[in-house]
Scaffold this motif. Sequence first.
Motif, mmCIF file in Angstrom:
data_model
loop_
_atom_site.group_PDB
_atom_site.id
_atom_site.type_symbol
_atom_site.label_atom_id
_atom_site.label_comp_id
_atom_site.label_asym_id
_atom_site.label_seq_id
_atom_site.Cartn_x
_atom_site.Cartn_y
_atom_site.Cartn_z
ATOM 1 N N GLN A 1 -13.809 22.773 -4.134
ATOM 2 C CA GLN A 1 -13.300 21.615 -4.864
ATOM 3 C C GLN A 1 -13.773 21.670 -6.307
ATOM 4 O O GLN A 1 -14.911 22.011 -6.580
ATOM 5 N N ARG A 2 -12.887 21.352 -7.237
ATOM 6 C CA ARG A 2 -13.263 21.317 -8.650
ATOM 7 C C ARG A 2 -14.311 20.239 -8.866
ATOM 8 O O ARG A 2 -14.410 19.292 -8.110
ATOM 9 N N GLU A 3 -15.059 20.386 -9.941
ATOM 10 C CA GLU A 3 -16.134 19.430 -10.212
ATOM 11 C C GLU A 3 -15.614 18.082 -10.688
ATOM 12 O O GLU A 3 -16.203 17.055 -10.412
ATOM 13 N N SER A 4 -14.534 18.075 -11.413
ATOM 14 C CA SER A 4 -14.040 16.823 -12.002
ATOM 15 C C SER A 4 -12.828 16.289 -11.236
ATOM 16 O O SER A 4 -11.781 16.050 -11.811
ATOM 17 N N VAL A 5 -12.981 16.099 -9.932
ATOM 18 C CA VAL A 5 -11.866 15.613 -9.130
ATOM 19 C C VAL A 5 -11.881 14.097 -9.057
ATOM 20 O O VAL A 5 -12.924 13.473 -9.132
ATOM 21 N N LYS A 6 -10.684 13.532 -8.917
ATOM 22 C CA LYS A 6 -10.581 12.084 -8.798
ATOM 23 C C LYS A 6 -10.444 11.669 -7.347
ATOM 24 O O LYS A 6 -10.698 10.522 -7.015
ATOM 25 N N LYS B 1 -4.610 3.352 -0.711
ATOM 26 C CA LYS B 1 -6.013 3.701 -0.461
ATOM 27 C C LYS B 1 -6.282 5.196 -0.638
ATOM 28 O O LYS B 1 -7.417 5.608 -0.773
ATOM 29 N N PHE B 2 -5.218 6.008 -0.655
ATOM 30 C CA PHE B 2 -5.377 7.452 -0.825
ATOM 31 C C PHE B 2 -5.451 7.852 -2.291
ATOM 32 O O PHE B 2 -5.762 8.984 -2.610
ATOM 33 N N GLY B 3 -5.131 6.957 -3.193
ATOM 34 C CA GLY B 3 -5.158 7.282 -4.611
ATOM 35 C C GLY B 3 -3.767 7.531 -5.152
ATOM 36 O O GLY B 3 -2.768 7.244 -4.504
ATOM 37 N N LYS B 4 -3.719 8.095 -6.343
ATOM 38 C CA LYS B 4 -2.435 8.322 -7.006
ATOM 39 C C LYS B 4 -1.647 9.417 -6.288
ATOM 40 O O LYS B 4 -2.188 10.477 -5.963
ATOM 41 N N ARG B 5 -0.375 9.146 -6.078
ATOM 42 C CA ARG B 5 0.468 10.098 -5.348
ATOM 43 C C ARG B 5 0.622 11.411 -6.105
ATOM 44 O O ARG B 5 0.700 12.471 -5.511
ATOM 45 N N HIS B 6 0.638 11.355 -7.438
ATOM 46 C CA HIS B 6 0.773 12.581 -8.223
ATOM 47 C C HIS B 6 -0.440 13.489 -8.021
ATOM 48 O O HIS B 6 -0.295 14.705 -7.890
ATOM 49 N N THR B 7 -1.618 12.906 -7.975
ATOM 50 C CA THR B 7 -2.842 13.683 -7.765
ATOM 51 C C THR B 7 -2.812 14.366 -6.400
ATOM 52 O O THR B 7 -3.166 15.542 -6.277
ATOM 53 N N ILE B 8 -2.362 13.640 -5.393
ATOM 54 C CA ILE B 8 -2.264 14.212 -4.043
ATOM 55 C C ILE B 8 -1.258 15.353 -4.026
ATOM 56 O O ILE B 8 -1.512 16.421 -3.474
ATOM 57 N N TYR B 9 -0.117 15.142 -4.679
ATOM 58 C CA TYR B 9 0.914 16.174 -4.707
ATOM 59 C C TYR B 9 0.436 17.429 -5.440
ATOM 60 O O TYR B 9 0.655 18.543 -4.974
ATOM 61 N N ASN C 1 -11.588 15.941 -1.176
ATOM 62 C CA ASN C 1 -10.742 16.710 -0.273
ATOM 63 C C ASN C 1 -10.409 15.948 1.003
ATOM 64 O O ASN C 1 -9.277 16.001 1.480
ATOM 65 N N LEU C 2 -11.368 15.244 1.561
ATOM 66 C CA LEU C 2 -11.132 14.488 2.791
ATOM 67 C C LEU C 2 -10.036 13.446 2.588
ATOM 68 O O LEU C 2 -9.138 13.301 3.419
ATOM 69 N N THR C 3 -10.073 12.745 1.485
ATOM 70 C CA THR C 3 -9.063 11.730 1.192
ATOM 71 C C THR C 3 -7.700 12.378 0.970
ATOM 72 O O THR C 3 -6.685 11.895 1.477
ATOM 73 N N ALA C 4 -7.654 13.474 0.222
ATOM 74 C CA ALA C 4 -6.388 14.159 -0.030
ATOM 75 C C ALA C 4 -5.785 14.697 1.264
ATOM 76 O O ALA C 4 -4.577 14.578 1.499
#
Length: 68
Positions: free
Chosen positions: A18-23, A49-57, A26-29
């Motif tokens: 996992q990158r250091e500057s993740v929003k 609750k999962f965060g921004k859809r673009h980040t997940i995509y 991994n578990l959430t994604a």
Amino acid sequence: MELIEEQYWQILELLPKQRESVKIENLTALSALVYICRSGCSWRAPLKKFGKRHTIYVRFSRQTKSGV
């Protein structure tokens, strides 16, 4: 359905570092991806609750291209 921590730890070594500057962790994604696949919803409809859809995509796209 979401991943629980025990399931996550079983597959952790298969995932890229996992990158250091993740929003989003991994578990959430991964839980978001499981939710999208199981519910049949579009990329525009995951729960907030999962965060921004673009980040997940983007995470999904990068991992797919790298062969994960």
